[in-house]
Design an enzyme around this catalytic site. Structure first.
Site, PDB file in Angstrom:
ATOM      1  N   ASP A   1      70.743  -9.593 -80.835  1.00 43.77           N
ATOM      2  CA  ASP A   1      70.613  -9.044 -79.502  1.00 43.77           C
ATOM      3  C   ASP A   1      71.583  -9.804 -78.592  1.00 43.77           C
ATOM      4  O   ASP A   1      72.008 -10.915 -78.919  1.00 43.77           O
ATOM      5  CB  ASP A   1      69.153  -9.237 -79.058  1.00 43.77           C
ATOM      6  CG  ASP A   1      68.955  -8.923 -77.609  1.00 43.77           C
ATOM      7  OD1 ASP A   1      69.358  -7.822 -77.176  1.00 43.77           O
ATOM      8  OD2 ASP A   1      68.406  -9.788 -76.887  1.00 43.77           O
TER       9      ASP A   1
ATOM     10  N   ASP B   1      71.549  -9.974 -74.556  1.00 41.50           N
ATOM     11  CA  ASP B   1      71.013 -10.630 -73.359  1.00 41.50           C
ATOM     12  C   ASP B   1      69.717 -11.364 -73.687  1.00 41.50           C
ATOM     13  O   ASP B   1      68.772 -10.777 -74.204  1.00 41.50           O
ATOM     14  CB  ASP B   1      70.780  -9.598 -72.258  1.00 41.50           C
ATOM     15  CG  ASP B   1      72.047  -8.813 -71.924  1.00 41.50           C
ATOM     16  OD1 ASP B   1      73.154  -9.346 -72.135  1.00 41.50           O
ATOM     17  OD2 ASP B   1      71.936  -7.660 -71.478  1.00 41.50           O
TER      18      ASP B   1
HETATM   19 MG   LIG Z   1      67.403  -9.374 -75.072  1.00 43.80          MG
END
Ligand SMILES: [Mg+2]
Ligand SMILES: [Zn+2]
Length: 187
Positions: free
Chosen positions: A8, A10
């Site tokens: 992922d 962020d």
């Molecule tokens: Mg995230």
């Protein structure tokens, strides 16, 4: 076939920043470069998979997403690390940018980005990992038979406290550095 670690973006690779919309707001964790390099050296294909509903919501310019990914790659390459590919989902059911207002199977926990990457990069999803700070990252892993690791960075602590019973991470760890070490430790 290759094994992948899907990261992922962020809250996992960089600090969670709400809707990241300017490079000045992008902050790397101090261990990001080392963690990615360790995965590269172990032979994993490293792929970023990120939900970017801010595009459909008119908050994030789509061109900025490419800029942000170029900036991430530049930082990593300077430290001898590498992201092999980036995938993002621009969709959102209740957005305002008409061409992106819809349900889709690429928004995590949907499997779309992982499946596309597997087709593009010849990945063995059953022997791959997904690392993220949200329950939907673990859900995406489950959707393709991969192992999901939940991190406590970003929004992870709140997610950990509120996990649905059917969301069962293979591990819940503090940081991406811990996740890289955990993955490298698996038989
Ligand atoms: Mg995230
Ligand atoms: Zn999508």
């Amino acid at each position: 076939m290759n094994r992948a670690v899907f990261l992922d973006r962020d809250g996992t690779l960089i600090e969670e920043a709400g809707y990241l919309d300017r490079l000045e707001r992008m902050v790397f964790f101090p261990y990001t470069v080392d963690a990615v390099r360790a995965l590269n050296r172990a032979g994993f294909t490293v792929v970023v998979v990120t939900n970017q509903a801010g595009i459909a919501r008119g908050i994030v310019r789509e061109a900025f997403v490419a800029e942000a990914h170029d900036a991430i790659s530049a930082k990593l390459v300077a430290g001898g690390a590498r992201i092999d590919a980036y995938y993002y989902c621009p969709h959102y059911r209740t957005g305002v940018v008409e061409r992106y207002v819809r349900g889709c199977d690429c928004r995590k926990p949907g499997p779309g980005m992982l499946r596309q990457a597997a087709a593009d990069l010849d990945l063995d999803l059953a022997r791959s990992f997904v690392v993220g700070d949200r329950a939907h990252d673990v859900g995406a892993a489950h959707a393709v038979g991969a192992r999901g690791i939940l991190l406590r960075t970003g929004l992870g602590r709140g997610e950990e406290a509120a996990l649905a019973p059917d969301v069962t991470p293979a591990a819940v760890l503090d940081t991406l550095a811990d996740a890289a070490a955990w993955i490298l430790d698996q038989p």
